[in-house]
Design a protein around this motif. Structure first.
Motif, PDB file in Angstrom:
ATOM      1  N   ASN A   9       0.823  -1.216   0.000  1.00 15.39           N
ATOM      2  CA  ASN A   9       0.000   0.000   0.000  1.00 15.39           C
ATOM      3  C   ASN A   9       0.854   1.260   0.000  1.00 15.39           C
ATOM      4  O   ASN A   9       0.553   2.229  -0.702  1.00 15.39           O
ATOM      5  N   LEU A  10       1.934   1.250   0.777  1.00 16.12           N
ATOM      6  CA  LEU A  10       2.811   2.420   0.820  1.00 16.12           C
ATOM      7  C   LEU A  10       3.529   2.610  -0.516  1.00 16.12           C
ATOM      8  O   LEU A  10       3.695   3.737  -0.975  1.00 16.12           O
ATOM      9  N   ARG A  11       3.931   1.525  -1.153  1.00 10.24           N
ATOM     10  CA  ARG A  11       4.560   1.639  -2.476  1.00 10.24           C
ATOM     11  C   ARG A  11       3.568   2.167  -3.506  1.00 10.24           C
ATOM     12  O   ARG A  11       3.928   2.980  -4.359  1.00 10.24           O
ATOM     13  N   ASP A  12       2.332   1.693  -3.423  1.00  4.59           N
ATOM     14  CA  ASP A  12       1.303   2.192  -4.334  1.00  4.59           C
ATOM     15  C   ASP A  12       1.048   3.676  -4.117  1.00  4.59           C
ATOM     16  O   ASP A  12       0.842   4.432  -5.073  1.00  4.59           O
ATOM     17  N   LYS A  13       1.062   4.091  -2.859  1.00  2.98           N
ATOM     18  CA  LYS A  13       0.848   5.500  -2.552  1.00  2.98           C
ATOM     19  C   LYS A  13       1.975   6.355  -3.120  1.00  2.98           C
ATOM     20  O   LYS A  13       1.736   7.433  -3.680  1.00  2.98           O
ATOM     21  N   VAL A  14       3.220   5.869  -3.018  1.00  2.00           N
ATOM     22  CA  VAL A  14       4.356   6.607  -3.574  1.00  2.00           C
ATOM     23  C   VAL A  14       4.226   6.710  -5.090  1.00  2.00           C
ATOM     24  O   VAL A  14       4.423   7.786  -5.670  1.00  2.00           O
ATOM     25  N   SER A  15       3.880   5.618  -5.744  1.00  2.00           N
ATOM     26  CA  SER A  15       3.746   5.672  -7.205  1.00  2.00           C
ATOM     27  C   SER A  15       2.578   6.578  -7.613  1.00  2.00           C
ATOM     28  O   SER A  15       2.660   7.275  -8.631  1.00  2.00           O
ATOM     29  N   TYR A  16       1.511   6.582  -6.828  1.00  2.00           N
ATOM     30  CA  TYR A  16       0.387   7.477  -7.115  1.00  2.00           C
ATOM     31  C   TYR A  16       0.805   8.930  -6.983  1.00  2.00           C
ATOM     32  O   TYR A  16       0.479   9.762  -7.841  1.00  2.00           O
ATOM     33  N   TYR A  17       1.538   9.276  -5.929  1.00  2.00           N
ATOM     34  CA  TYR A  17       1.981  10.653  -5.753  1.00  2.00           C
ATOM     35  C   TYR A  17       3.012  11.048  -6.801  1.00  2.00           C
ATOM     36  O   TYR A  17       3.084  12.224  -7.193  1.00  2.00           O
ATOM     37  N   GLU A  18       3.816  10.106  -7.284  1.00  2.00           N
ATOM     38  CA  GLU A  18       4.741  10.408  -8.386  1.00  2.00           C
ATOM     39  C   GLU A  18       3.949  10.758  -9.647  1.00  2.00           C
ATOM     40  O   GLU A  18       4.276  11.710 -10.352  1.00  2.00           O
ATOM     41  N   TRP A  19       2.917   9.969  -9.921  1.00  2.00           N
ATOM     42  CA  TRP A  19       2.074  10.258 -11.082  1.00  2.00           C
ATOM     43  C   TRP A  19       1.368  11.597 -10.911  1.00  2.00           C
ATOM     44  O   TRP A  19       1.295  12.394 -11.852  1.00  2.00           O
ATOM     45  N   LEU A  20       0.873  11.848  -9.715  1.00  2.00           N
ATOM     46  CA  LEU A  20       0.178  13.102  -9.447  1.00  2.00           C
ATOM     47  C   LEU A  20       1.115  14.292  -9.630  1.00  2.00           C
ATOM     48  O   LEU A  20       0.729  15.328 -10.173  1.00  2.00           O
ATOM     49  N   PHE A  21       2.367  14.138  -9.202  1.00  2.00           N
ATOM     50  CA  PHE A  21       3.337  15.211  -9.363  1.00  2.00           C
ATOM     51  C   PHE A  21       3.694  15.397 -10.840  1.00  2.00           C
ATOM     52  O   PHE A  21       3.906  16.525 -11.296  1.00  2.00           O
ATOM     53  N   ASP A  22       3.757  14.302 -11.607  1.00  2.00           N
ATOM     54  CA  ASP A  22       4.093  14.404 -13.025  1.00  2.00           C
ATOM     55  C   ASP A  22       3.052  15.185 -13.817  1.00  2.00           C
ATOM     56  O   ASP A  22       3.396  15.879 -14.782  1.00  2.00           O
ATOM     57  N   ILE A  23       1.796  15.082 -13.434  1.00  2.00           N
ATOM     58  CA  ILE A  23       0.753  15.785 -14.171  1.00  2.00           C
ATOM     59  C   ILE A  23       0.407  17.134 -13.548  1.00  2.00           C
ATOM     60  O   ILE A  23      -0.526  17.804 -14.013  1.00  2.00           O
ATOM     61  N   SER A  24       1.133  17.558 -12.539  1.00  2.00           N
ATOM     62  CA  SER A  24       0.802  18.810 -11.859  1.00  2.00           C
ATOM     63  C   SER A  24       1.268  20.013 -12.679  1.00  2.00           C
ATOM     64  O   SER A  24       2.111  19.912 -13.562  1.00  2.00           O
ATOM     65  N   ASN A  25       0.698  21.157 -12.357  1.00  2.00           N
ATOM     66  CA  ASN A  25       1.105  22.410 -12.984  1.00  2.00           C
ATOM     67  C   ASN A  25       1.862  23.247 -11.957  1.00  2.00           C
ATOM     68  O   ASN A  25       2.084  22.815 -10.829  1.00  2.00           O
ATOM     69  N   ASP A  68       6.711  13.222   1.633  1.00  2.00           N
ATOM     70  CA  ASP A  68       6.164  12.625   2.856  1.00  2.00           C
ATOM     71  C   ASP A  68       5.874  11.136   2.662  1.00  2.00           C
ATOM     72  O   ASP A  68       6.146  10.321   3.557  1.00  2.00           O
ATOM     73  N   ALA A  69       5.344  10.772   1.504  1.00  2.00           N
ATOM     74  CA  ALA A  69       5.049   9.358   1.230  1.00  2.00           C
ATOM     75  C   ALA A  69       6.341   8.545   1.157  1.00  2.00           C
ATOM     76  O   ALA A  69       6.410   7.424   1.655  1.00  2.00           O
ATOM     77  N   ARG A  70       7.365   9.114   0.529  1.00  2.00           N
ATOM     78  CA  ARG A  70       8.655   8.406   0.458  1.00  2.00           C
ATOM     79  C   ARG A  70       9.264   8.233   1.847  1.00  2.00           C
ATOM     80  O   ARG A  70       9.839   7.195   2.151  1.00  2.00           O
ATOM     81  N   LYS A  71       9.153   9.277   2.677  1.00  2.00           N
ATOM     82  CA  LYS A  71       9.700   9.185   4.029  1.00  2.00           C
ATOM     83  C   LYS A  71       8.941   8.146   4.851  1.00  2.00           C
ATOM     84  O   LYS A  71       9.543   7.371   5.596  1.00  2.00           O
ATOM     85  N   THR A  72       7.626   8.111   4.706  1.00  2.00           N
ATOM     86  CA  THR A  72       6.817   7.118   5.413  1.00  2.00           C
ATOM     87  C   THR A  72       7.210   5.705   4.985  1.00  2.00           C
ATOM     88  O   THR A  72       7.358   4.813   5.823  1.00  2.00           O
ATOM     89  N   LEU A  73       7.395   5.505   3.681  1.00  2.00           N
ATOM     90  CA  LEU A  73       7.811   4.195   3.178  1.00  2.00           C
ATOM     91  C   LEU A  73       9.189   3.816   3.713  1.00  2.00           C
ATOM     92  O   LEU A  73       9.408   2.681   4.146  1.00  2.00           O
ATOM     93  N   LYS A  74      10.100   4.762   3.727  1.00  2.00           N
ATOM     94  CA  LYS A  74      11.458   4.474   4.219  1.00  2.00           C
ATOM     95  C   LYS A  74      11.445   4.161   5.712  1.00  2.00           C
ATOM     96  O   LYS A  74      12.133   3.241   6.168  1.00  2.00           O
ATOM     97  N   ASP A  75      10.660   4.892   6.481  1.00  2.00           N
ATOM     98  CA  ASP A  75      10.552   4.622   7.922  1.00  2.00           C
ATOM     99  C   ASP A  75       9.927   3.253   8.178  1.00  2.00           C
ATOM    100  O   ASP A  75      10.349   2.530   9.081  1.00  2.00           O
ATOM    101  N   PHE A  76       8.923   2.889   7.387  1.00  2.00           N
ATOM    102  CA  PHE A  76       8.287   1.581   7.537  1.00  2.00           C
ATOM    103  C   PHE A  76       9.278   0.468   7.223  1.00  2.00           C
ATOM    104  O   PHE A  76       9.348  -0.537   7.923  1.00  2.00           O
ATOM    105  N   LYS A  77      10.050   0.655   6.155  1.00  2.00           N
ATOM    106  CA  LYS A  77      11.063  -0.349   5.808  1.00  2.00           C
ATOM    107  C   LYS A  77      12.130  -0.456   6.887  1.00  2.00           C
ATOM    108  O   LYS A  77      12.626  -1.552   7.157  1.00  2.00           O
ATOM    109  N   ALA A  78      12.490   0.659   7.496  1.00  2.00           N
ATOM    110  CA  ALA A  78      13.518   0.631   8.541  1.00  2.00           C
ATOM    111  C   ALA A  78      13.062  -0.179   9.744  1.00  2.00           C
ATOM    112  O   ALA A  78      13.876  -0.835  10.400  1.00  2.00           O
TER     113      ALA A  78
END
Length: 84
Positions: free
Chosen positions: A9-25, A38-48
């Protein structure tokens, strides 16, 4: 909830936010980039906590190739040209 499911779920959230950032203005790029960080940091903390081996850099199984200057291997071809 299973930790593998949370990790997915956290990986999916990161990929979703990457896509969202790619289409942003320009107007919303800064806040979407903050969401991505924030999503990347959450994923990294969870992995740690649960999967620290995923944060380690994998070892290189191949031996190091010794450096050979280009002048050394091109001289061999120059010698063959002088034969005729």
């Amino acid at each position: 909830m299973n930790t593998l499911h949370q990790l997915s779920n956290l990986r999916d959230k990161v990929s979703y936010y990457e896509w969202l950032f790619d289409i942003s203005n320009k107007g919303n790029a800064k806040e979407r980039y903050q969401l991505l960080k924030d999503a990347r940091k959450t994923l990294k903390d969870f992995k740690a906590v649960y999967y620290p081996h995923l944060l380690e850099r994998p070892k290189n199984p191949f031996p190091a190739i010794p450096f050979t200057p280009m002048s050394e291997w091109t001289e061999k071809f120059e010698e063959y040209g002088d034969m005729y």
